[in-house]
Design a protein around this motif. Structure first.
Motif, short mmCIF file in Angstrom:
data_model
loop_
_atom_site.label_atom_id
_atom_site.label_comp_id
_atom_site.label_asym_id
_atom_site.label_seq_id
_atom_site.Cartn_x
_atom_site.Cartn_y
_atom_site.Cartn_z
N PHE A 92 0.85 -1.20 0.00
CA PHE A 92 0.00 0.00 0.00
C PHE A 92 0.88 1.25 0.00
O PHE A 92 1.86 1.32 0.76
N LEU A 93 0.50 2.23 -0.82
CA LEU A 93 1.23 3.50 -0.87
C LEU A 93 0.31 4.62 -0.41
O LEU A 93 -0.89 4.60 -0.70
N VAL A 94 0.87 5.61 0.31
CA VAL A 94 0.09 6.82 0.63
C VAL A 94 0.92 8.04 0.24
O VAL A 94 2.15 7.98 0.20
N ARG A 95 0.20 9.14 -0.03
CA ARG A 95 0.88 10.33 -0.54
C ARG A 95 0.64 11.57 0.33
O ARG A 95 0.76 12.69 -0.14
N SER A 96 0.23 11.36 1.59
CA SER A 96 0.03 12.51 2.48
C SER A 96 0.40 12.10 3.91
O SER A 96 0.46 10.90 4.22
N GLU A 97 0.60 13.10 4.75
CA GLU A 97 0.92 12.82 6.16
C GLU A 97 -0.28 12.16 6.84
O GLU A 97 -0.13 11.26 7.67
N GLU A 98 -1.48 12.62 6.47
CA GLU A 98 -2.69 12.03 7.04
C GLU A 98 -2.77 10.54 6.67
O GLU A 98 -3.08 9.68 7.48
N LEU A 121 9.60 3.02 4.36
CA LEU A 121 9.91 4.31 3.75
C LEU A 121 9.74 4.13 2.24
O LEU A 121 9.85 3.00 1.73
N PRO A 122 9.54 5.23 1.51
CA PRO A 122 9.39 5.08 0.05
C PRO A 122 10.55 4.30 -0.58
O PRO A 122 10.33 3.45 -1.45
N ILE A 123 11.75 4.56 -0.12
CA ILE A 123 12.92 3.88 -0.71
C ILE A 123 12.88 2.37 -0.44
O ILE A 123 13.30 1.56 -1.26
N ALA A 139 4.74 7.23 2.35
CA ALA A 139 5.00 6.01 3.14
C ALA A 139 4.32 4.83 2.47
O ALA A 139 3.52 5.00 1.53
N ALA A 140 4.65 3.64 2.96
CA ALA A 140 4.05 2.42 2.40
C ALA A 140 3.91 1.38 3.50
O ALA A 140 4.53 1.50 4.57
N SER A 141 3.07 0.39 3.25
CA SER A 141 3.02 -0.76 4.17
C SER A 141 3.02 -2.03 3.32
O SER A 141 2.50 -2.04 2.20
N PHE A 142 3.60 -3.09 3.89
CA PHE A 142 3.74 -4.33 3.12
C PHE A 142 3.47 -5.52 4.02
O PHE A 142 4.05 -5.65 5.10
N ASN A 143 2.55 -6.38 3.58
CA ASN A 143 2.32 -7.66 4.28
C ASN A 143 2.56 -8.79 3.28
O ASN A 143 1.82 -8.92 2.31
#
Ligand SMILES: Cc1cc2nc3c(=O)[nH]c(=O)nc-3n(C[C@H](O)[C@H](O)[C@H](O)COP(=O)(O)OP(=O)(O)OC[C@H]3O[C@@H](n4cnc5c(N)ncnc54)[C@H](O)[C@@H]3O)c2cc1C
Length: 382
Positions: A92-98, A121-123, A139-143
């Motif tokens: 999952f990718l997000v593009r804001s602080e919220e 982190l994006p990297i 930011a991102a999350s990965f499962n």
């Protein structure tokens, strides 16, 4: 077609078939007829992206999906059919602080329940998918346990297994009404005749409000067209399903090599519409090539659409209703009902067979809208 049955299920999508299979397999209730006005896979169950994930924000959805993923792993063995289940994870990718804060809260709940999801982190996200453009990604999350299946054999698997146990599946049979006496249903009326029964399950997906309305019950669900497409096959290279929560973009690679994906389109009006549009291709193409530029020259081979079955609080409507005895709901599964079917089929069958009204069923009951007990779920795609 039988003219009487212990249980009639309306809708032979994944939900109706999973319930039918579980009634027969685990509760010995085989006198079941599943009715569908179309062919198997004609509804959303034959038109979806096959994504299966436990990354949600609410503890209920996380726990249910942990169990569903376990059932997906066993499905091929149990049903003797290959569902092409591939656990490449969900990124999952997000593009804001919220967005980042929402993702962090969700990942914390997922970790509490034993999921191995990590905030990235994006990297670090780019290390998972090197072809990703991380410009603008916060930011991102990965499962790694999430994955994808091929939807059609999943539907066929349940259908064949249920039929073998004695369940009748009547396709091209449209429910047109009910015969009732007081708060009791006496028969389901179809274009091919009546079936006498006192127990009915409304598993008609985006059409569920139409079915409930035949009994004077208003469901708050509303159908919303969701478009999707697949490309020419490529050599397998994309591990996870990637989803950008800022615009509802998602794409994954099927076991056959196609890139399958879609995107939210808020301009689409509410309604039972399964048409395809050029606008979708433009929206999806722009978002996809921004996120993964390498896909810019890949050709789209197939485009189609189905209906999401949306509820006001992004949670499903499940279980009995107050107005009629033994009239059970199994709808409102948003854009993630396919993955929920293995576990929901089991839970609902248990309840219909006389099991308890569990806390989850009470929470997800239609009554919550009257009582103002709305729920939340933030990790919605589309
Ligand atoms: C493009 C798209 C992508 C999606 N991606 C995913 C994903 O990646 N992962 C995921 O988990 N979910 C996804 N979903 C959502 C998922 O497909 C649905 O939540 C799920 O398939 C719903 O199953 P169902 O059995 O409730 O409904 P359906 O499969 O829609 O079945 C309902 C059935 O009821 C029948 N019916 C309607 N009216 C009548 C009547 N009067 N009489 C008799 N029969 C009737 C219809 O013909 C239909 O077959 C996606 C959906 C779409 C549209």
């Amino acid at each position: 077609m039988r003219d009487r049955a212990e249980v009639v299920i309306i809708g032979a999508g994944i939900m109706g078939l999973a319930i039918a299979y579980n009634l027969a397999r685990h509760h010995g209730i085989t006198d079941v007829v599943v009715l569908d006005e179309s062919y198997l896979c004609g509804g959303a169950s034959g038109r979806n992206g096959g994504g299966v994930r436990a990354q949600f924000s609410s503890a209920d959805n996380i726990q249910l999906m942990q169990e569903s993923i376990r059932l997906c792993r066993d499905f091929a063995q149990e049903m003797k059919i290959n569902i092409w289940f591939r656990q490449g994870g969900y990124l999952f990718l997000v593009r804001s602080e919220e967005g980042r804060r929402m993702l962090e809260r969700s990942v914390a709940v997922q970790n509490e329940h034993g999921l191995g999801t990590r905030m990235l982190l994006p990297i670090e996200a780019q290390r998972v998918v090197p072809e990703l453009s991380i410009e603008g990604v916060v930011a991102a999350s990965f499962n790694p346990d999430d994955g994808v299946v091929f939807p059609w054999p999943f539907v066929w698997g349940y259908a064949h297994a249920a039929e073998k146990l004695g369940v009748e599946i009547a396709t091209f049979t449209r429910v047109t009404g009910f015969r009732t006496q007081g708060a009791r249903i006496d028969a389901v009326v179809t274009n091919r005749g009546e079936i006498r029964t006192h127990k009915v399950i409304n598993a008609a997906g985006a059409w569920s409000p139409e079915i409930a309305r035949m009994l004077g019950i208003e469901l708050p669900n509303h159908p919303h067209r969701h478009e999707i497409c697949s490309t020419e096959p490529l050599k397998l290279w994309l591990g996870p399903l990637v989803s950008d929560l800022s615009n509802g973009l998602y794409f994954s690679q099927s076991m056959r090599g196609e890139i399958v994906g879609g995107i939210s389109n808020e301009d689409v009006p509410e309604g039972l519409d399964m048409g395809s549009s050029h606008r979708f291709l433009a929206l999806y193409g722009r978002a996809l090539t921004r996120t993964c530029p390498i896909l810019g020259s890949v050709k789209v081979l197939r485009q189609w659409a189905g209906c999401y079955d949306l509820t006001p609080d992004a949670n499903p409507i499940v279980g009995p209703v107050d107005e009629f005895e033994h009239f059970y709901q199994a709808s409102g599964f948003m854009g993630h009902g396919f993955m929920m079917a293995p576990v929901m089929g089991r839970l609902l069958a248990e309840h219909v067979a006389g099991g308890p009204d569990t806390p989850l069923l009470q929470k997800w009951n239609l009554r919550r809208f009257k009582e103002g007990r709305l729920l939340t779920e933030s990790m919605i795609i589309g």
